[in-house]
Enzyme design. Structure first.
Site, PDB file in Angstrom:
ATOM      1  N   SER A   1      77.624 -17.140  24.775  1.00 57.71           N
ATOM      2  CA  SER A   1      78.110 -16.881  26.133  1.00 57.71           C
ATOM      3  C   SER A   1      78.247 -15.385  26.414  1.00 57.71           C
ATOM      4  O   SER A   1      78.354 -14.555  25.508  1.00 57.71           O
ATOM      5  CB  SER A   1      79.469 -17.549  26.341  1.00 57.71           C
ATOM      6  OG  SER A   1      79.392 -18.926  26.086  1.00 57.71           O
TER       7      SER A   1
HETATM    8  N1  SAH Z   1      80.730 -21.015  22.350  1.00 60.52           N
HETATM    9  C1  SAH Z   1      79.368 -20.645  22.038  1.00 60.52           C
HETATM   10  C2  SAH Z   1      78.433 -20.874  23.207  1.00 60.52           C
HETATM   11  C3  SAH Z   1      77.817 -22.182  23.049  1.00 60.52           C
HETATM   12  S1  SAH Z   1      76.608 -22.743  24.193  1.00 60.52           S
HETATM   13  C4  SAH Z   1      79.263 -19.241  21.519  1.00 60.52           C
HETATM   14  O1  SAH Z   1      80.253 -18.497  21.606  1.00 60.52           O
HETATM   15  O2  SAH Z   1      78.214 -18.883  21.006  1.00 60.52           O
HETATM   16  C5  SAH Z   1      77.111 -24.442  24.219  1.00 60.52           C
HETATM   17  C6  SAH Z   1      77.008 -25.176  22.917  1.00 60.52           C
HETATM   18  O3  SAH Z   1      77.478 -26.512  23.163  1.00 60.52           O
HETATM   19  C7  SAH Z   1      75.602 -25.308  22.360  1.00 60.52           C
HETATM   20  O4  SAH Z   1      75.575 -24.804  21.061  1.00 60.52           O
HETATM   21  C8  SAH Z   1      75.346 -26.820  22.385  1.00 60.52           C
HETATM   22  O5  SAH Z   1      74.560 -27.274  21.306  1.00 60.52           O
HETATM   23  C9  SAH Z   1      76.754 -27.376  22.320  1.00 60.52           C
HETATM   24  N2  SAH Z   1      76.903 -28.750  22.833  1.00 60.52           N
HETATM   25  C10 SAH Z   1      76.243 -29.356  23.849  1.00 60.52           C
HETATM   26  N3  SAH Z   1      76.693 -30.615  24.037  1.00 60.52           N
HETATM   27  C11 SAH Z   1      77.679 -30.807  23.109  1.00 60.52           C
HETATM   28  C12 SAH Z   1      78.516 -31.915  22.784  1.00 60.52           C
HETATM   29  N4  SAH Z   1      78.471 -33.081  23.444  1.00 60.52           N
HETATM   30  N5  SAH Z   1      79.417 -31.757  21.775  1.00 60.52           N
HETATM   31  C13 SAH Z   1      79.483 -30.591  21.073  1.00 60.52           C
HETATM   32  N6  SAH Z   1      78.706 -29.522  21.343  1.00 60.52           N
HETATM   33  C14 SAH Z   1      77.815 -29.618  22.338  1.00 60.52           C
END
Ligand code: SAH
Length: 230
Positions: free
Chosen positions: A73
């Protein structure tokens, strides 16, 4: 990247976050973030969380690809969501969407314990390895579907979701402590989304829209049983 470049990059990132705080103040109602949040942003080396080849963009105030169609993010959004959670040194929080582990690392500086769920097994494994290598020992990562939350450690003093959900997942409300906050982007996949702060009160939810945002979608699991990583 040399150490001095990294320091300059971090300085620029913090400056960009401060500028965006002012730019969005009318919508968020916040003209500054707590020092604890800005100190946490300053202490986590974002460079360590971005893929090889993207080092020069590590401190830009924007999201970056981390593989599997996912992103780390934007720094301002990480700071904003950390600020909106209203947590402290004794808090236990849940993150849904570990991704690179960056947001989890920032939260780990603010609270007692972070539990983080990631749907993609490879990302969960890499984030756990990275977080432990960098010394963030109060973060536990598990591969699992965030729609179900992580009941074992509930209730949480705050829950943060870093992918956009079409609706507020019921399990996350159930796993929230009374009076605590859920910070979650809600809206269409790759469409119109709003960052919400949902506060749980005994018999009702208080929902506040903070800002229009753009997150990758929260997806549904096709796996039967999540496995725990150590
Ligand atoms: N917080 C992260 C940004 C992540 S982007 C950082 O600081 O880098 C969102 C993430 O949510 C992705 O890695 C994706 O694989 C995950 N995601 C999507 N659907 C999900 C679900 N149902 N449960 C857990 N993770 C999920």
């Amino acid at each position: 990247m040399r150490n001095t470049d990294e320091q300059a990059g971090m300085g620029r990132m913090l400056e960009d976050i401060r500028r965006e705080i002012l730019y969005t103040a009318d919508e968020t109602g916040l003209t500054r973030f707590h020092k604890t949040v800005m100190d946490a942003m300053a202490s986590v080396p974002r460079l360590q969380f971005v893929p090889q080849g993207l080092e020069t963009a590590a401190f830009d105030n924007g999201p970056l690809p981390i593989g599997h169609g996912q992103t780390i993010s934007q720094p301002y959004i990480v700071a904003l969501m950390s600020e909106l959670l209203h947590v402290g040194k004794e808090s236990v929080v849940l993150e849904v969407g570990t991704g690179s582990g960056y947001q989890a690392a920032v939260l780990s500086q603010l609270v007692k314990q972070v539990y983080s769920l990631e749907l993609v097994p490879e990302l969960a494994g890499e984030a756990l390895e990275r977080l432990h290598r960098l010394g963030y020992h109060n973060v536990e990562v598990r591969q699992g579907d965030g729609y179900h939350g992580w009941a074992e450690h509930a209730p949480y003093d705050g829950i943060i979701v870093t992918a956009a959900a079409p609706h507020i997942p019921r399990a996350l409300i159930d796993q929230l402590r009374d009076g605590a906050r859920l910070v979650i982007p809600v809206g269409e996949a790759y469409g119109s989304q709003r960052l919400l702060v949902v506060t749980k009160h005994a018999d009702k939810l208080d929902e506040r829209i903070v800002l229009p945002v753009a997150f990758v979608p929260l997806r549904h699991s096709t796996l039967d049983r999540p496995s725990t990583l150590h």
